[in-house]
Write a protein that holds these residues in place. Sequence first.
Motif, PDB file in Angstrom:
ATOM      1  N   ALA A  47     -10.344   7.781  10.702  1.00 12.23           N
ATOM      2  CA  ALA A  47      -9.139   6.996  11.003  1.00 12.23           C
ATOM      3  C   ALA A  47      -9.230   5.600  10.392  1.00 12.23           C
ATOM      4  N   VAL A  48     -10.380   4.966  10.530  1.00 10.00           N
ATOM      5  CA  VAL A  48     -10.555   3.620   9.960  1.00 10.00           C
ATOM      6  C   VAL A  48     -10.501   3.680   8.438  1.00 10.00           C
ATOM      7  N   GLU A  49     -11.126   4.678   7.836  1.00  8.99           N
ATOM      8  CA  GLU A  49     -11.076   4.820   6.377  1.00  8.99           C
ATOM      9  C   GLU A  49      -9.642   4.988   5.887  1.00  8.99           C
ATOM     10  N   GLN A  50      -8.832   5.736   6.623  1.00  7.72           N
ATOM     11  CA  GLN A  50      -7.424   5.922   6.239  1.00  7.72           C
ATOM     12  C   GLN A  50      -6.664   4.599   6.271  1.00  7.72           C
ATOM     13  N   VAL A  51      -6.878   3.823   7.311  1.00  6.64           N
ATOM     14  CA  VAL A  51      -6.206   2.525   7.421  1.00  6.64           C
ATOM     15  C   VAL A  51      -6.656   1.607   6.286  1.00  6.64           C
ATOM     16  N   LEU A  52      -7.948   1.599   5.997  1.00 10.59           N
ATOM     17  CA  LEU A  52      -8.450   0.738   4.933  1.00 10.59           C
ATOM     18  C   LEU A  52      -7.919   1.163   3.563  1.00 10.59           C
ATOM     19  N   ARG A  53      -7.844   2.466   3.308  1.00  8.88           N
ATOM     20  CA  ARG A  53      -7.280   2.943   2.033  1.00  8.88           C
ATOM     21  C   ARG A  53      -5.811   2.545   1.909  1.00  8.88           C
ATOM     22  N   ARG A  54      -5.061   2.709   2.994  1.00 12.39           N
ATOM     23  CA  ARG A  54      -3.640   2.352   2.987  1.00 12.39           C
ATOM     24  C   ARG A  54      -3.478   0.839   2.754  1.00 12.39           C
ATOM     25  N   THR A  55      -4.313   0.055   3.403  1.00 13.89           N
ATOM     26  CA  THR A  55      -4.266  -1.391   3.227  1.00 13.89           C
ATOM     27  C   THR A  55      -4.633  -1.783   1.804  1.00 13.89           C
ATOM     28  N   ASP A  56      -5.654  -1.143   1.246  1.00 12.70           N
ATOM     29  CA  ASP A  56      -6.072  -1.434  -0.124  1.00 12.70           C
ATOM     30  C   ASP A  56      -4.963  -1.101  -1.114  1.00 12.70           C
ATOM     31  N   ALA A  58      -1.841  -1.014  -0.567  1.00 10.33           N
ATOM     32  CA  ALA A  58      -0.705  -1.905  -0.359  1.00 10.33           C
ATOM     33  C   ALA A  58      -1.015  -3.346  -0.751  1.00 10.33           C
ATOM     34  N   ALA A  59      -2.161  -3.869  -0.331  1.00 12.25           N
ATOM     35  CA  ALA A  59      -2.366  -5.316  -0.365  1.00 12.25           C
ATOM     36  C   ALA A  59      -3.476  -5.819  -1.277  1.00 12.25           C
ATOM     37  N   SER A  60      -4.079  -4.975  -2.079  1.00 13.03           N
ATOM     38  CA  SER A  60      -5.151  -5.459  -2.950  1.00 13.03           C
ATOM     39  C   SER A  60      -4.589  -6.231  -4.133  1.00 13.03           C
ATOM     40  N   ARG A  61      -5.148  -7.400  -4.389  1.00 18.89           N
ATOM     41  CA  ARG A  61      -4.745  -8.114  -5.591  1.00 18.89           C
ATOM     42  C   ARG A  61      -5.640  -7.751  -6.766  1.00 18.89           C
ATOM     43  N   PHE A  62      -6.569  -6.825  -6.544  1.00 15.30           N
ATOM     44  CA  PHE A  62      -7.478  -6.379  -7.599  1.00 15.30           C
ATOM     45  C   PHE A  62      -7.110  -5.009  -8.152  1.00 15.30           C
ATOM     46  N   ARG A  63      -6.080  -4.408  -7.613  1.00 18.86           N
ATOM     47  CA  ARG A  63      -5.624  -3.102  -8.094  1.00 18.86           C
ATOM     48  C   ARG A  63      -4.300  -3.274  -8.829  1.00 18.86           C
ATOM     49  N   ALA A  64      -4.262  -2.785 -10.053  1.00 22.79           N
ATOM     50  CA  ALA A  64      -3.031  -2.880 -10.838  1.00 22.79           C
ATOM     51  C   ALA A  64      -1.904  -2.052 -10.212  1.00 22.79           C
ATOM     52  N   ASP A  65      -2.271  -1.035  -9.420  1.00 24.22           N
ATOM     53  CA  ASP A  65      -1.268  -0.157  -8.827  1.00 24.22           C
ATOM     54  C   ASP A  65      -0.914  -0.507  -7.379  1.00 24.22           C
ATOM     55  N   SER A  66      -1.364  -1.660  -6.887  1.00 25.20           N
ATOM     56  CA  SER A  66      -1.054  -2.009  -5.499  1.00 25.20           C
ATOM     57  C   SER A  66       0.354  -2.575  -5.385  1.00 25.20           C
ATOM     58  N   GLU A  67       0.896  -2.478  -4.193  1.00 23.78           N
ATOM     59  CA  GLU A  67       2.215  -3.052  -3.940  1.00 23.78           C
ATOM     60  C   GLU A  67       2.208  -4.563  -4.113  1.00 23.78           C
ATOM     61  N   PHE A  86       4.106  -4.933   4.554  1.00 21.95           N
ATOM     62  CA  PHE A  86       4.882  -5.832   5.403  1.00 21.95           C
ATOM     63  C   PHE A  86       4.039  -6.314   6.584  1.00 21.95           C
ATOM     64  N   GLN A  87       3.347  -5.394   7.251  1.00 26.33           N
ATOM     65  CA  GLN A  87       2.509  -5.761   8.395  1.00 26.33           C
ATOM     66  C   GLN A  87       1.359  -6.665   7.971  1.00 26.33           C
ATOM     67  N   ALA A  88       0.726  -6.362   6.830  1.00 26.71           N
ATOM     68  CA  ALA A  88      -0.382  -7.197   6.349  1.00 26.71           C
ATOM     69  C   ALA A  88       0.104  -8.623   6.069  1.00 26.71           C
ATOM     70  N   MET A  89       1.275  -8.733   5.452  1.00 25.35           N
ATOM     71  CA  MET A  89       1.820 -10.061   5.166  1.00 25.35           C
ATOM     72  C   MET A  89       2.202 -10.790   6.450  1.00 25.35           C
ATOM     73  N   GLN A  90       2.742 -10.053   7.423  1.00 28.16           N
ATOM     74  CA  GLN A  90       3.098 -10.683   8.692  1.00 28.16           C
ATOM     75  C   GLN A  90       1.857 -11.224   9.393  1.00 28.16           C
ATOM     76  N   VAL A  91       0.781 -10.439   9.409  1.00 28.43           N
ATOM     77  CA  VAL A  91      -0.474 -10.902  10.020  1.00 28.43           C
ATOM     78  C   VAL A  91      -0.998 -12.130   9.288  1.00 28.43           C
ATOM     79  N   ALA A  92      -0.939 -12.113   7.943  1.00 26.18           N
ATOM     80  CA  ALA A  92      -1.417 -13.256   7.163  1.00 26.18           C
ATOM     81  C   ALA A  92      -0.589 -14.509   7.447  1.00 26.18           C
ATOM     82  N   LEU A  93       0.719 -14.365   7.516  1.00 29.23           N
ATOM     83  CA  LEU A  93       1.573 -15.515   7.820  1.00 29.23           C
ATOM     84  C   LEU A  93       1.365 -16.007   9.252  1.00 29.23           C
TER      85      LEU A  93
END
Length: 130
Positions: A47-56, A58-67, A86-93
Amino acid sequence: MTTSTRRDHHRRSCAERGLASAEWSALGTSVHVLVTAPDRLELARVAVEQVLRRTDRAASRFRADSELTRVNTAGGAWVRVSSALFQAMQVALDAAAWTGGLVDPTVGAALIDLGYDRTFTRVPSVDPRP
């Protein structure tokens, strides 16, 4: 004399209490999952690996294919994003607001200007010892 690390102590402490844990690396840091039901450890890890993959993705600035990369290269145009980004950005803000700006998700360009433009795995290792 045997040197015991904090992680060794943690592992022994978990075992003594009937807990189970798993450790691995992800997103440039370490991940540690601890469960009170040892027979559920693998399920928790997956479950944690799935969340981390989804986050990566979506939100990685090191992946050319990230959102996030897609947003950053959109030149100010509107970009549809997933709930994960959206959730990652909300948490960051929220973190920026809660810390009075000590945490700032908008400093990406400054980090790149300072040379922090690649993942740790791509930065050459330098041994500081003479």
